[in-house]
Enzyme design. Structure first.
Site, PDB file in Angstrom:
ATOM      1  CD  GLU A  36     156.227  35.710 -49.423  1.00 58.55           C
ATOM      2  OE1 GLU A  36     156.254  36.330 -51.231  1.00 58.55           O
ATOM      3  OE2 GLU A  36     155.441  35.926 -48.647  1.00 58.55           O
ATOM      4  N   GLY A  42     151.324  34.894 -53.844  1.00 53.44           N
ATOM      5  CA  GLY A  42     150.148  36.501 -53.760  1.00 53.44           C
ATOM      6  C   GLY A  42     150.355  38.042 -53.444  1.00 53.44           C
ATOM      7  CB  ILE A 183     143.064  53.643 -51.769  1.00 54.94           C
ATOM      8  CG1 ILE A 183     143.237  55.223 -52.853  1.00 54.94           C
ATOM      9  CG2 ILE A 183     142.677  52.965 -52.053  1.00 54.94           C
ATOM     10  CD1 ILE A 183     144.138  54.923 -54.284  1.00 54.94           C
ATOM     11  CD  GLU A 203     144.205  63.246 -45.882  1.00 61.01           C
ATOM     12  OE1 GLU A 203     144.156  62.338 -45.878  1.00 61.01           O
ATOM     13  OE2 GLU A 203     145.202  64.440 -46.317  1.00 61.01           O
ATOM     14  NE  ARG A 270     151.927  48.708 -48.439  1.00 63.17           N
ATOM     15  CZ  ARG A 270     151.582  47.590 -47.608  1.00 63.17           C
ATOM     16  NH1 ARG A 270     150.532  48.537 -46.717  1.00 63.17           N
ATOM     17  NH2 ARG A 270     151.923  46.428 -47.619  1.00 63.17           N
ATOM     18  CG  HIS A 442     121.171  55.378 -74.926  1.00 64.80           C
ATOM     19  ND1 HIS A 442     121.131  55.988 -73.428  1.00 64.80           N
ATOM     20  CD2 HIS A 442     119.688  55.484 -74.794  1.00 64.80           C
ATOM     21  CE1 HIS A 442     120.126  56.638 -73.109  1.00 64.80           C
ATOM     22  NE2 HIS A 442     119.072  56.033 -73.550  1.00 64.80           N
TER      23      HIS A 442
HETATM   24  P1  NAD Z   1     147.592  56.763 -49.380  1.00 62.83           P
HETATM   25  O1  NAD Z   1     149.340  58.082 -49.914  1.00 62.83           O
HETATM   26  O2  NAD Z   1     147.196  56.857 -50.443  1.00 62.83           O
HETATM   27  O3  NAD Z   1     147.119  58.297 -48.099  1.00 62.83           O
HETATM   28  C1  NAD Z   1     147.731  58.130 -46.829  1.00 62.83           C
HETATM   29  C2  NAD Z   1     146.428  59.887 -46.894  1.00 62.83           C
HETATM   30  O4  NAD Z   1     147.358  59.903 -45.221  1.00 62.83           O
HETATM   31  C3  NAD Z   1     147.016  60.819 -47.073  1.00 62.83           C
HETATM   32  O5  NAD Z   1     145.759  61.268 -48.265  1.00 62.83           O
HETATM   33  C4  NAD Z   1     147.844  61.441 -46.646  1.00 62.83           C
HETATM   34  O6  NAD Z   1     147.797  62.776 -46.723  1.00 62.83           O
HETATM   35  C5  NAD Z   1     147.295  61.044 -44.956  1.00 62.83           C
HETATM   36  N1  NAD Z   1     148.406  61.897 -44.333  1.00 62.83           N
HETATM   37  C6  NAD Z   1     149.156  61.104 -43.834  1.00 62.83           C
HETATM   38  N2  NAD Z   1     150.371  61.675 -42.269  1.00 62.83           N
HETATM   39  C7  NAD Z   1     148.629  61.362 -42.116  1.00 62.83           C
HETATM   40  C8  NAD Z   1     148.883  62.097 -40.662  1.00 62.83           C
HETATM   41  N3  NAD Z   1     149.838  61.728 -39.867  1.00 62.83           N
HETATM   42  N4  NAD Z   1     147.614  62.605 -40.501  1.00 62.83           N
HETATM   43  C9  NAD Z   1     145.893  62.850 -41.167  1.00 62.83           C
HETATM   44  N5  NAD Z   1     146.502  62.046 -42.639  1.00 62.83           N
HETATM   45  C10 NAD Z   1     147.735  62.183 -42.960  1.00 62.83           C
HETATM   46  O7  NAD Z   1     147.782  56.023 -48.517  1.00 62.83           O
HETATM   47  P2  NAD Z   1     147.547  54.424 -48.418  1.00 62.83           P
HETATM   48  O8  NAD Z   1     145.974  55.262 -47.749  1.00 62.83           O
HETATM   49  O9  NAD Z   1     147.688  53.767 -46.596  1.00 62.83           O
HETATM   50  O10 NAD Z   1     147.152  53.875 -48.848  1.00 62.83           O
HETATM   51  C11 NAD Z   1     148.706  53.137 -49.262  1.00 62.83           C
HETATM   52  C12 NAD Z   1     149.357  52.386 -50.786  1.00 62.83           C
HETATM   53  O11 NAD Z   1     148.621  51.260 -51.213  1.00 62.83           O
HETATM   54  C13 NAD Z   1     148.980  53.209 -51.681  1.00 62.83           C
HETATM   55  O12 NAD Z   1     149.969  53.920 -52.437  1.00 62.83           O
HETATM   56  C14 NAD Z   1     147.477  53.052 -52.589  1.00 62.83           C
HETATM   57  O13 NAD Z   1     147.891  54.152 -53.888  1.00 62.83           O
HETATM   58  C15 NAD Z   1     148.101  51.577 -52.362  1.00 62.83           C
HETATM   59  N6  NAD Z   1     147.139  50.609 -52.426  1.00 62.83           N
HETATM   60  C16 NAD Z   1     145.707  51.448 -53.592  1.00 62.83           C
HETATM   61  C17 NAD Z   1     144.323  50.565 -53.188  1.00 62.83           C
HETATM   62  C18 NAD Z   1     143.327  50.305 -54.089  1.00 62.83           C
HETATM   63  O14 NAD Z   1     144.432  50.668 -55.888  1.00 62.83           O
HETATM   64  N7  NAD Z   1     142.348  50.424 -54.293  1.00 62.83           N
HETATM   65  C19 NAD Z   1     144.165  50.079 -51.458  1.00 62.83           C
HETATM   66  C20 NAD Z   1     144.310  50.316 -51.072  1.00 62.83           C
HETATM   67  C21 NAD Z   1     145.677  50.869 -50.421  1.00 62.83           C
END
Ligand code: NAD
Length: 469
Positions: A36, A42, A183, A203, A270, A442
């Site tokens: 790592e 982590g 997210i 978005e 990502r 409930h």
């Molecule tokens: P995501 O794929 O969840 O969302 C990225 C968003 O950006 C999408 O809705 C997409 O349509 C939009 N997008 C892409 N290119 C764009 C552009 N040029 N202009 C405007 N919008 C655009 O990716 P994220 O939010 O970066 O998260 C990355 C990864 O990490 C995901 O797989 C996510 O599930 C994971 N993650 C999970 C959690 C959780 O479980 N709570 C928290 C953080 C991240």
């Protein structure tokens, strides 16, 4: 000097997938080392992802709940925010967890090697860091995770952030643009809006959280629209670093004029970390997207090399990686293990939370599956009324022929916890009858899941029966 290490299993990457795989392999009697590059185990999740974001979201929730107290006759003064203390608190949460993981590694005699691992042959790795190591292994598990996508139009400027910068809590920007309504974008919008930033979200797709059903996301969207500007079906076409801020231009039907922001957070997804680890030395097959091909035993095209987590197909989620890590370790130890979950839940820890698992309604339609829907607005829930969470919704899809649960989506307080009843039901092949007949306490928010089944079964009494046409 280069230190030599000889082990049964070398794990590259110490995130949730990697350390879980290493620990399971050690528990099954194998000698294990974990490579790592960070100081702590982590991975992104514990150090700069899930854990710090949830700590900050908890702070946000405290601020938001206090601000709504006046509706019950309880008023608080405006919060004062000491960013240094908040940052220290967040860091102490991370430190507690990373210390715990380090102790678990030590107790299992898992060798920790700090640095970047690179394959040099199909049974050896070199590690370059403060010290260098040559590792000989019988089997290897690659768990190198992913990194945030950079937008080519984004200037290299310390006012253009990725999620790690956002979680570092450097400052509270006055005006913040978030590119990506997924997210990460929405969770960070939640944090920075509570701390006082003026938020705009862009978005590209027609809805935020495009993976979930629109009607499940709706209660969140309704709330957020009161607080931020949300521009869907909109693209950022240029970003320029100027003294006054990052000047951004947009494209789309409702695209606004150019505007200047103190900070732009880019959260557009990502990419897997599969370059620069010497995969070409071992002949592991890699797809164009950078993902490593694996079977359901997590074995790559080279059977003694395994890959897990964000670098293989499926959602980039810590809980998927940990399960895959266990499977890889068990297969290496000679157990009959496969990674074949019925479904993997997704949760956006926003306020309200959005969680979904299994088939969404749009997927069921695309796949031509006949289904019945039970959809329960939380207005009918006594508990939701008591805690001021009537904006929520619980929705479940059942197979029309067999009544088997196909998927569920929840938006509302604690949706991320509530979804697990649907996860278990899905994994056990639960039917609407089983769920409707399961006595739920409930008043709880969990009752709303039982209500979805009662609706489909026709036995729901807390709502009027569907009108006969
Ligand atoms: P995501 O794929 O969840 O969302 C990225 C968003 O950006 C999408 O809705 C997409 O349509 C939009 N997008 C892409 N290119 C764009 C552009 N040029 N202009 C405007 N919008 C655009 O990716 P994220 O939010 O970066 O998260 C990355 C990864 O990490 C995901 O797989 C996510 O599930 C994971 N993650 C999970 C959690 C959780 O479980 N709570 C928290 C953080 C991240």
């Amino acid at each position: 000097m280069t230190e030599s290490i000889n082990v049964d299993v070398a794990v590259i990457g110490g995130g949730p997938g990697g350390y879980t795989a290493a620990f399971r392999a050690a528990d099954l009697g194998l000698s294990v080392c974990i490579v790592e590059k960070r100081d702590t185990l982590g991975g992104v999740c514990v150090n700069v992802g899930c854990i710090p974001s949830k700590t900050l979201l908890h702070a946000s929730s405290l601020i938001e709940h206090a601000s709504h107290g006046h509706q019950m006759g309880i008023s608080f003064a405006q919060p004062t925010i000491d960013l240094d203390t908040l940052r220290t608190h967040k860091q102490s949460t991370i430190t507690e967890l990373t210390k715990g993981i380090a102790n678990l590694a030590k107790a299992r005699k898992v060798i920790r090697v700090k640095g970047e691992g690179q394959f040099t042959s199909s049974n050896s790795l070199i590690v370059k860091g403060d010290d260098s190591y040559q590792i000989q292994f019988k089997q290897a598990i690659i768990a190198t995770g992913s990194h945030a996508i950079r937008l080519p139009i984004a200037p290299r400027d310390d006012r253009v952030w990725d999620s790690t910068d956002a979680l570092a809590l450097k400052k509270i920007p006055e005006k913040m643009l978030i590119v990506g309504g997924g997210i990460i974008g929405l969770e960070m919008a939640q944090v920075y809006s509570s701390l006082g930033a003026d938020i705009t979200i862009v978005e590209a797709q027609e809805q935020i959280i495009p993976a979930a059903d629109k009607d499940v996301v709706q209660p969140l969207l309704k709330d957020l629209k009161k607080r931020y500007q949300i521009l869907t079906k909109t693209l950022v076409t240029s970003m320029e670093a100027q003294d006054k801020g990052i000047v951004v231009s947009f494209e789309g039907k409702k695209a606004p004029q150019n505007a200047s922001y103190d900070v732009v957070l880019v959260a557009v997804g990502r990419r897997p970390n599969t370059s620069n680890i010497g995969l070409e030395q071992v002949g592991v097959r890699v797809e164009k997207s950078g993902l490593i091909e694996v079977d359901n035993r997590m074995q790559t095209s080279e059977p003694h090399i395994f890959a897990i987590g964000d670098i293989v197909k499926g959602p980039m989620l810590a809980h998927k990686a940990t399960h895959e890590g266990k499977v890889a370790a068990e297969v290496i130890a000679g157990l009959d293990a496969t990674f074949q979950p019925v479904s993997i839940p997704s949760v956006a820890y926003t306020a309200p939370e959005v969680a979904w698992v299994g088939l969404t309604e749009k997927e069921a339609k695309q796949q031509g599956i006949e289904y019945s829907v039970g959809k329960v607005p939380w207005l009918v829930s006594g508990r939701a009324q008591s805690v001021g969470a009537t904006n929520g919704v619980t929705k479940a899809l059942f197979d029309s022929a067999t009544g088997t649960l196909l998927g569920a989506g929840i938006c509302g307080e604690n949706a991320g916890e509530l979804i697990h009843e649907a996860c278990t039901a899905l994994e056990l092949g639960g039917r609407a009858r089983d769920i409707a007949h399961t006595v739920h306490a409930h008043p709880t928010l969990a009752e709303t899941f039982a209500f979805t089944a009662e609706l489909v079964e026709g036995s729901m009494t807390d709502m009027l029966p569907a009108r006969k046409k």
